[in-house]
Design an enzyme around this catalytic site. Structure first.
Site, PDB file in Angstrom:
ATOM      1  N   ARG A  78      -0.913 -15.354 -44.388  1.00 17.53           N
ATOM      2  CA  ARG A  78      -0.776 -16.478 -43.441  1.00 17.53           C
ATOM      3  C   ARG A  78       0.403 -16.309 -42.487  1.00 17.53           C
ATOM      4  O   ARG A  78       1.021 -17.297 -42.084  1.00 17.53           O
ATOM      5  CB  ARG A  78      -0.640 -17.818 -44.177  1.00 17.53           C
TER       6      ARG A  78
ATOM      7  N   ARG B 132       1.102 -22.304 -39.308  1.00 16.33           N
ATOM      8  CA  ARG B 132       1.755 -23.532 -38.836  1.00 16.33           C
ATOM      9  C   ARG B 132       3.276 -23.551 -38.948  1.00 16.33           C
ATOM     10  O   ARG B 132       3.918 -24.413 -38.355  1.00 16.33           O
ATOM     11  CB  ARG B 132       1.176 -24.737 -39.596  1.00 16.33           C
TER      12      ARG B 132
ATOM     13  N   ARG C 276      -2.621 -23.445 -31.024  1.00 16.23           N
ATOM     14  CA  ARG C 276      -3.692 -24.186 -31.694  1.00 16.23           C
ATOM     15  C   ARG C 276      -4.003 -25.473 -30.930  1.00 16.23           C
ATOM     16  O   ARG C 276      -5.176 -25.842 -30.784  1.00 16.23           O
ATOM     17  CB  ARG C 276      -3.260 -24.498 -33.124  1.00 16.23           C
TER      18      ARG C 276
ATOM     19  N   ASP D 294     -11.042 -17.161 -40.728  1.00 19.47           N
ATOM     20  CA  ASP D 294     -11.007 -17.893 -41.992  1.00 19.47           C
ATOM     21  C   ASP D 294     -12.158 -17.439 -42.878  1.00 19.47           C
ATOM     22  O   ASP D 294     -13.209 -17.040 -42.370  1.00 19.47           O
ATOM     23  CB  ASP D 294     -11.091 -19.405 -41.765  1.00 19.47           C
TER      24      ASP D 294
ATOM     25  N   TYR E 269     -16.389 -23.448 -52.380  1.00 25.68           N
ATOM     26  CA  TYR E 269     -16.338 -24.375 -51.237  1.00 25.68           C
ATOM     27  C   TYR E 269     -17.743 -24.809 -50.822  1.00 25.68           C
ATOM     28  O   TYR E 269     -17.963 -25.951 -50.444  1.00 25.68           O
ATOM     29  CB  TYR E 269     -15.619 -23.718 -50.050  1.00 25.68           C
TER      30      TYR E 269
HETATM   31  O1  CP3 Z   1      -3.238 -14.711 -43.237  1.00 25.25           O
HETATM   32  C1  CP3 Z   1      -3.431 -14.840 -42.007  1.00 25.25           C
HETATM   33  O2  CP3 Z   1      -2.493 -15.015 -41.197  1.00 25.25           O
HETATM   34  C2  CP3 Z   1      -4.831 -14.655 -41.483  1.00 25.25           C
HETATM   35  C3  CP3 Z   1      -5.638 -15.817 -41.334  1.00 25.25           C
HETATM   36  C4  CP3 Z   1      -6.188 -16.545 -42.541  1.00 25.25           C
HETATM   37  C5  CP3 Z   1      -6.401 -17.950 -42.546  1.00 25.25           C
HETATM   38  N1  CP3 Z   1      -7.069 -18.292 -43.692  1.00 25.25           N
HETATM   39  C6  CP3 Z   1      -5.997 -18.867 -41.463  1.00 25.25           C
HETATM   40  C7  CP3 Z   1      -5.883 -20.306 -41.739  1.00 25.25           C
HETATM   41  C8  CP3 Z   1      -6.686 -16.060 -43.763  1.00 25.25           C
HETATM   42  C9  CP3 Z   1      -6.650 -14.648 -44.322  1.00 25.25           C
HETATM   43  C10 CP3 Z   1      -7.236 -17.171 -44.471  1.00 25.25           C
HETATM   44  C11 CP3 Z   1      -7.898 -17.057 -45.780  1.00 25.25           C
HETATM   45  C12 CP3 Z   1      -8.337 -18.281 -46.477  1.00 25.25           C
HETATM   46  N2  CP3 Z   1      -8.885 -19.404 -45.939  1.00 25.25           N
HETATM   47  C13 CP3 Z   1      -8.357 -18.415 -47.883  1.00 25.25           C
HETATM   48  C14 CP3 Z   1      -7.951 -17.354 -48.867  1.00 25.25           C
HETATM   49  C15 CP3 Z   1      -6.472 -17.213 -48.993  1.00 25.25           C
HETATM   50  C16 CP3 Z   1      -5.799 -18.353 -49.671  1.00 25.25           C
HETATM   51  O3  CP3 Z   1      -5.016 -19.046 -48.970  1.00 25.25           O
HETATM   52  O4  CP3 Z   1      -5.989 -18.533 -50.874  1.00 25.25           O
HETATM   53  C17 CP3 Z   1      -8.857 -19.694 -48.179  1.00 25.25           C
HETATM   54  C18 CP3 Z   1      -9.024 -20.299 -49.544  1.00 25.25           C
HETATM   55  C19 CP3 Z   1      -9.199 -20.311 -46.928  1.00 25.25           C
HETATM   56  C20 CP3 Z   1      -9.844 -21.647 -46.733  1.00 25.25           C
HETATM   57  C21 CP3 Z   1      -8.975 -22.555 -45.995  1.00 25.25           C
HETATM   58  N3  CP3 Z   1      -8.577 -22.386 -44.687  1.00 25.25           N
HETATM   59  C22 CP3 Z   1      -8.421 -23.772 -46.461  1.00 25.25           C
HETATM   60  C23 CP3 Z   1      -8.594 -24.326 -47.859  1.00 25.25           C
HETATM   61  C24 CP3 Z   1      -7.684 -24.308 -45.423  1.00 25.25           C
HETATM   62  C25 CP3 Z   1      -7.000 -25.654 -45.395  1.00 25.25           C
HETATM   63  C26 CP3 Z   1      -5.750 -25.651 -46.164  1.00 25.25           C
HETATM   64  C27 CP3 Z   1      -4.613 -25.166 -45.307  1.00 25.25           C
HETATM   65  O5  CP3 Z   1      -3.914 -24.224 -45.709  1.00 25.25           O
HETATM   66  O6  CP3 Z   1      -4.438 -25.800 -44.259  1.00 25.25           O
HETATM   67  C28 CP3 Z   1      -7.749 -23.406 -44.323  1.00 25.25           C
HETATM   68  C29 CP3 Z   1      -7.097 -23.578 -43.008  1.00 25.25           C
HETATM   69  C30 CP3 Z   1      -6.380 -22.391 -42.409  1.00 25.25           C
HETATM   70  N4  CP3 Z   1      -6.787 -21.098 -42.439  1.00 25.25           N
HETATM   71  C31 CP3 Z   1      -5.172 -22.475 -41.653  1.00 25.25           C
HETATM   72  C32 CP3 Z   1      -4.868 -21.168 -41.234  1.00 25.25           C
HETATM   73  C33 CP3 Z   1      -3.709 -20.727 -40.362  1.00 25.25           C
HETATM   74  C34 CP3 Z   1      -4.447 -23.760 -41.295  1.00 25.25           C
HETATM   75  C35 CP3 Z   1      -5.261 -24.448 -40.269  1.00 25.25           C
HETATM   76  C36 CP3 Z   1      -4.483 -25.200 -39.242  1.00 25.25           C
HETATM   77  O7  CP3 Z   1      -3.955 -24.593 -38.281  1.00 25.25           O
HETATM   78  O8  CP3 Z   1      -4.470 -26.428 -39.379  1.00 25.25           O
END
Ligand code: CP3
Length: 342
Positions: free
Chosen positions: A24, A28, A37, A74, A151
């Site tokens: 990540r 944010r 964003r 994602d 999910y």
């Molecule tokens: O790592 C990186 O910088 C690359 C981008 C990336 C994102 N999600 C961007 C993201 C990667 C590799 C993921 C993987 C992901 N997504 C996983 C596996 C890794 C982990 O964290 O266990 C999972 C379970 C998801 C599903 C997901 N995406 C959830 C549950 C959420 C909401 C919870 C949260 O953290 O906000 C997301 C949103 C998400 N994916 C954000 C980002 C930057 C935040 C969204 C925002 O900008 O509001």
């Protein structure tokens, strides 16, 4: 030309200083991410906008000297491409249409059609390969079938993945057909990312630790092995990182059975155990507690140095045990890099 440090570690080399990136790393905690964003409109609009998705991928690399970039996208884009409704509710996380019985599964589209939705992601990969500095490799990724299924079945994130586990017990035929469909889509998606320019791919099984012991091999290892074998058949030189988060004692069978070049370790894994049991078989990645990037100070420096030391006897990529959180202080990332690189 000397090879990129990340790729050297993935080939099994023990380097004097480990390559570093962060899960990540585009996110944010960075004000420039929040601003892009907002410009995109929503998180999903950002994922599907190749110029802006490439921009946020590059943002952390302008601030910090990381050894890798990870595609901004994602894991839930694959269910969306298969036909699930997907939205991200501000402050609450993802919401999807649910799969609770065979009839729901029958409504999903065929794997051949997923590129109609996912082609902008391949465009982002192509843009990034043009724009990234020559010494920074690009990591593509997908969710592992079990984690993605949790999910799709529940329609949202759940604390213990109970809806998916209940379907696994109550309707194994539908559950397994769903895992199969996700597995096939994931193979296709990762191969397309590689064709577009991804040099490494990572498989995120974030909820692997919720699988009961007796079915871990069937629902975490077997799908991962199928994905690894299918990628390797076409691209033997593209290294694969597996992340069976919270797998505990199942980390070793996962490594041995899937043959991943690298395994990402969650925060719970003791480096001494992993150095002894896992590092002889594979490169390891991890596993600093992301909370230390909120806390900072000497605790951060000490813990980062301990991770480096713990894995100094074999191939290692320095990373966090899970994603950096929105409340992390961007300055602490500099402190972490100083501690790792001395
Ligand atoms: O790592 C990186 O910088 C690359 C981008 C990336 C994102 N999600 C961007 C993201 C990667 C590799 C993921 C993987 C992901 N997504 C996983 C596996 C890794 C982990 O964290 O266990 C999972 C379970 C998801 C599903 C997901 N995406 C959830 C549950 C959420 C909401 C919870 C949260 O953290 O906000 C997301 C949103 C998400 N994916 C954000 C980002 C930057 C935040 C969204 C925002 O900008 O509001």
């Amino acid at each position: 030309m000397t090879e990129k440090p990340l790729l050297r570690a993935l080939k099994g080399e023990t380097l004097p200083v480990p390559p570093v990136w962060m899960m990540r790393q585009a996110g944010r905690y960075l004000p420039e991410y929040r601003s892009t964003r907002a410009q995109a409109g929503s998180f999903l609009d950002l994922c599907y906008n190749p110029e802006l998705a490439a921009e946020v991928t590059l943002q952390p690399l302008r601030r910090y000297s990381f050894d890798a970039a990870i595609l901004f996208a994602d894991i839930l884009l694959v269910p969306q491409a298969l036909g699930a409704d997907l939205t991200f509710v501000q402050g609450e996380g993802p919401r999807l249409s649910t799969i609770t019985r065979a009839a729901d599964l029958a409504k999903l589209g065929p794997v051949e059609d997923i590129d109609e939705v996912l082609s902008p992601i391949y465009e982002t990969v192509k843009l990034l390969r043009r724009e990234l500095p020559a010494d920074v490799p690009l990591i593509g990724f997908a969710g592992a079938p079990w984690t993605v299924a949790t999910y799709m079945i529940a329609g949202k994130g759940t604390p213990d993945q109970a809806p998916a586990r209940r379907m696994m017990y109550g309707d194994p035929a539908t559950f397994e057909a769903l895992l199969d469909r996700i597995t096939e889509a994931t193979i296709h998606y990762l191969l397309q990312q590689i064709d577009a320019g991804a040099e490494v791919v990572k498989l995120f099984d974030s909820w692997a630790g919720a699988l009961p012991g007796p079915v871990f091999a069937k629902y975490a290892i077997a799908p991962a092995k199928r994905i690894v074998d299918s990628i390797r058949a076409k691209h033997p030189d593209v290294p694969i990182i597996g992340f069976p988060r919270m797998a505990g004692g199942n980390y070793l069978p996962y490594v041995q059975a899937t043959g991943v070049q690298c395994v990402a370790l969650d925060t719970s894994v003791d480096p001494a155990w992993a150095a002894r049991e896992l590092q002889p078989h594979t490169c390891v990645q991890g596993n600093l507690d992301p909370l230390l990037l909120v806390q900072g100070g000497d605790a951060l420096t000490k813990a980062a140095k301990a991770v480096v030391k713990g894995f100094s006897g074999g191939p290692h990529i320095f990373n966090l045990g899970h994603g950096i959180t929105p409340d992390a202080d961007p300055d602490n990332v500099h402190r972490m890099l100083e501690a790792v690189r001395g």
